[in-house]
Write a protein that holds these residues in place. Structure first.
Motif, PDB file in Angstrom:
ATOM      1  N   PRO A  41     -41.766 -53.496  -2.202  1.00 48.58           N
ATOM      2  CA  PRO A  41     -40.767 -52.460  -1.908  1.00 48.58           C
ATOM      3  C   PRO A  41     -40.704 -51.379  -2.983  1.00 48.58           C
ATOM      4  O   PRO A  41     -40.486 -50.207  -2.671  1.00 48.58           O
ATOM      5  N   GLN A  42     -40.896 -51.766  -4.262  1.00 46.65           N
ATOM      6  CA  GLN A  42     -40.827 -50.782  -5.341  1.00 46.65           C
ATOM      7  C   GLN A  42     -41.912 -49.723  -5.178  1.00 46.65           C
ATOM      8  O   GLN A  42     -41.683 -48.530  -5.420  1.00 46.65           O
ATOM      9  N   ALA A  43     -43.099 -50.161  -4.785  1.00 47.03           N
ATOM     10  CA  ALA A  43     -44.193 -49.209  -4.579  1.00 47.03           C
ATOM     11  C   ALA A  43     -43.872 -48.253  -3.441  1.00 47.03           C
ATOM     12  O   ALA A  43     -44.096 -47.032  -3.536  1.00 47.03           O
ATOM     13  N   LEU A  44     -43.335 -48.780  -2.351  1.00 48.43           N
ATOM     14  CA  LEU A  44     -43.016 -47.932  -1.203  1.00 48.43           C
ATOM     15  C   LEU A  44     -41.903 -46.941  -1.533  1.00 48.43           C
ATOM     16  O   LEU A  44     -41.886 -45.821  -1.002  1.00 48.43           O
ATOM     17  N   GLU A  45     -41.007 -47.334  -2.413  1.00 54.12           N
ATOM     18  CA  GLU A  45     -39.948 -46.409  -2.830  1.00 54.12           C
ATOM     19  C   GLU A  45     -40.538 -45.215  -3.571  1.00 54.12           C
ATOM     20  O   GLU A  45     -40.120 -44.062  -3.369  1.00 54.12           O
ATOM     21  N   PHE A  46     -41.539 -45.465  -4.424  1.00 56.31           N
ATOM     22  CA  PHE A  46     -42.234 -44.363  -5.093  1.00 56.31           C
ATOM     23  C   PHE A  46     -42.925 -43.465  -4.068  1.00 56.31           C
ATOM     24  O   PHE A  46     -42.947 -42.241  -4.212  1.00 56.31           O
ATOM     25  N   CYS A  47     -43.511 -44.079  -3.032  1.00 59.83           N
ATOM     26  CA  CYS A  47     -44.159 -43.298  -1.976  1.00 59.83           C
ATOM     27  C   CYS A  47     -43.158 -42.369  -1.298  1.00 59.83           C
ATOM     28  O   CYS A  47     -43.474 -41.208  -0.993  1.00 59.83           O
ATOM     29  N   ARG A  48     -41.964 -42.878  -1.039  1.00 63.28           N
ATOM     30  CA  ARG A  48     -40.936 -42.054  -0.392  1.00 63.28           C
ATOM     31  C   ARG A  48     -40.546 -40.881  -1.280  1.00 63.28           C
ATOM     32  O   ARG A  48     -40.281 -39.780  -0.794  1.00 63.28           O
ATOM     33  N   LYS A  49     -40.505 -41.108  -2.585  1.00 60.10           N
ATOM     34  CA  LYS A  49     -40.184 -40.019  -3.514  1.00 60.10           C
ATOM     35  C   LYS A  49     -41.271 -38.955  -3.508  1.00 60.10           C
ATOM     36  O   LYS A  49     -41.020 -37.796  -3.843  1.00 60.10           O
ATOM     37  N   ARG A  50     -42.495 -39.343  -3.124  1.00 58.46           N
ATOM     38  CA  ARG A  50     -43.588 -38.374  -2.975  1.00 58.46           C
ATOM     39  C   ARG A  50     -43.615 -37.773  -1.568  1.00 58.46           C
ATOM     40  O   ARG A  50     -44.550 -37.078  -1.204  1.00 58.46           O
ATOM     41  N   ASN A  51     -42.596 -38.098  -0.766  1.00 58.10           N
ATOM     42  CA  ASN A  51     -42.464 -37.586   0.603  1.00 58.10           C
ATOM     43  C   ASN A  51     -43.581 -38.068   1.527  1.00 58.10           C
ATOM     44  O   ASN A  51     -44.001 -37.335   2.442  1.00 58.10           O
ATOM     45  N   ALA A  52     -44.055 -39.279   1.303  1.00 64.59           N
ATOM     46  CA  ALA A  52     -45.036 -39.869   2.215  1.00 64.59           C
ATOM     47  C   ALA A  52     -44.326 -40.226   3.520  1.00 64.59           C
ATOM     48  O   ALA A  52     -43.350 -40.982   3.515  1.00 64.59           O
ATOM     49  N   PRO A  53     -44.797 -39.723   4.670  1.00 66.61           N
ATOM     50  CA  PRO A  53     -44.042 -39.877   5.923  1.00 66.61           C
ATOM     51  C   PRO A  53     -44.289 -41.172   6.683  1.00 66.61           C
ATOM     52  O   PRO A  53     -43.433 -41.610   7.449  1.00 66.61           O
ATOM     53  N   ARG A  54     -45.448 -41.790   6.510  1.00 69.77           N
ATOM     54  CA  ARG A  54     -45.801 -42.963   7.323  1.00 69.77           C
ATOM     55  C   ARG A  54     -46.052 -44.157   6.405  1.00 69.77           C
ATOM     56  O   ARG A  54     -47.107 -44.242   5.764  1.00 69.77           O
ATOM     57  N   LEU A  55     -45.099 -45.086   6.382  1.00 69.88           N
ATOM     58  CA  LEU A  55     -45.177 -46.219   5.471  1.00 69.88           C
ATOM     59  C   LEU A  55     -44.795 -47.501   6.188  1.00 69.88           C
ATOM     60  O   LEU A  55     -43.980 -47.496   7.120  1.00 69.88           O
ATOM     61  N   ALA A  56     -45.380 -48.608   5.729  1.00 63.53           N
ATOM     62  CA  ALA A  56     -45.005 -49.916   6.255  1.00 63.53           C
ATOM     63  C   ALA A  56     -45.130 -50.942   5.132  1.00 63.53           C
ATOM     64  O   ALA A  56     -46.051 -50.860   4.313  1.00 63.53           O
ATOM     65  N   ARG A  57     -44.218 -51.889   5.135  1.00 58.78           N
ATOM     66  CA  ARG A  57     -44.314 -52.986   4.177  1.00 58.78           C
ATOM     67  C   ARG A  57     -45.040 -54.144   4.845  1.00 58.78           C
ATOM     68  O   ARG A  57     -44.576 -54.684   5.860  1.00 58.78           O
ATOM     69  N   ALA A  58     -46.186 -54.507   4.300  1.00 58.21           N
ATOM     70  CA  ALA A  58     -46.977 -55.590   4.882  1.00 58.21           C
ATOM     71  C   ALA A  58     -48.065 -55.997   3.910  1.00 58.21           C
ATOM     72  O   ALA A  58     -48.438 -55.256   2.991  1.00 58.21           O
ATOM     73  N   SER A  59     -48.591 -57.190   4.126  1.00 61.67           N
ATOM     74  CA  SER A  59     -49.740 -57.670   3.371  1.00 61.67           C
ATOM     75  C   SER A  59     -51.017 -57.155   4.022  1.00 61.67           C
ATOM     76  O   SER A  59     -51.096 -57.001   5.247  1.00 61.67           O
TER      77      SER A  59
END
Length: 216
Positions: A41-59
């Motif tokens: 989740p921490q990595a995806l939060e950084f992605c959101r701060k970079r305005n990445a529009p398409r994200l999913a949490r998964a292995s």
């Protein structure tokens, strides 16, 4: 690096193990629409701060994505992690989500004998050779189009650092990027950019990482 193999506009790209989103919001975004997947989740939060529009949490071992839904899968320094229990299982997932003519761009750390304190810090499972990467891709169904070592210019510096760690072990496990990650990241980016034409064409004979391009 990708220009030699990728010619279609507006690619559907999956960055598998996208981390903080640096690649998907800069370099990869030039080639099309990028979807990022990461377990943390921490990595995806950084992605959101970079305005990445398409994200999913998964292995990467179990992608919640439809078959044949991407033209390109990239995975940069992910499959070596201890959290990835099977590189083959992850590669088969990448194969599944690619279109029939899709490609994979893979980067992994090179040479197990270069294992050092950095590997302990980032939980490295193992390092790779070109042959090992070639065999893993072929066993997963890919046809290998290109293999090369990269980060060749920094290779002597890394060897000296690893040898010094064995003679004078640090008191605490520490990442190679711990002292000044911003400066080092910029240096690595410059070096990789300088080496890219050689790595993409004739290939480099040794280096700190292995890159591979495979086709479904």
């Amino acid at each position: 690096m990708l220009n030699r193999w990728v010619h279609l506009p507006n690619l559907r790209i999956l960055d598998a193990g996208c981390g903080t989103g640096a690649a998907m919001t800069t370099y990869l975004a030039e080639y099309g629409k990028v979807t990022g997947v990461d377990l943390y989740p921490q990595a995806l939060e950084f992605c959101r701060k970079r305005n990445a529009p398409r994200l999913a949490r998964a292995s990467v071992l179990n992608l919640p994505l439809a078959p044949a839904s991407f033209d390109l899968v990239t995975s940069f320094d992910v499959l070596y992690e201890r959290a990835v229990s099977s590189e083959s299982a992850a590669l088969k997932e990448f194969f599944r989500v690619l279109t029939p003519t899709g490609r994979i761009l893979l980067r992994l750390p090179a040479y197990d004998w270069l294992r050092g304190q950095h590997d302990k810090s980032v939980h490295t499972n193992r390092r790779y050779t070109k042959k090992l990467v070639h065999d893993l891709l072929e066993q997963s169904g890919f046809r290998v189009e290109h293999l090369s070592y990269v980060n060749t210019f920094l290779f002597p510096v890394a060897v000296i650092k690893r040898l010094s760690e064995r003679i004078f072990p640090p008191k605490e496990s520490q990442s190679d990027l711990a002292l000044n990650p911003g400066v080092l990241n910029n240096l690595f980016r410059y070096i990789l950019t300088s080496e890219a034409p050689l790595a993409a064409n004739i290939g480099l004979p040794y280096g700190l990482s292995v890159i591979a391009v495979g086709k479904k």
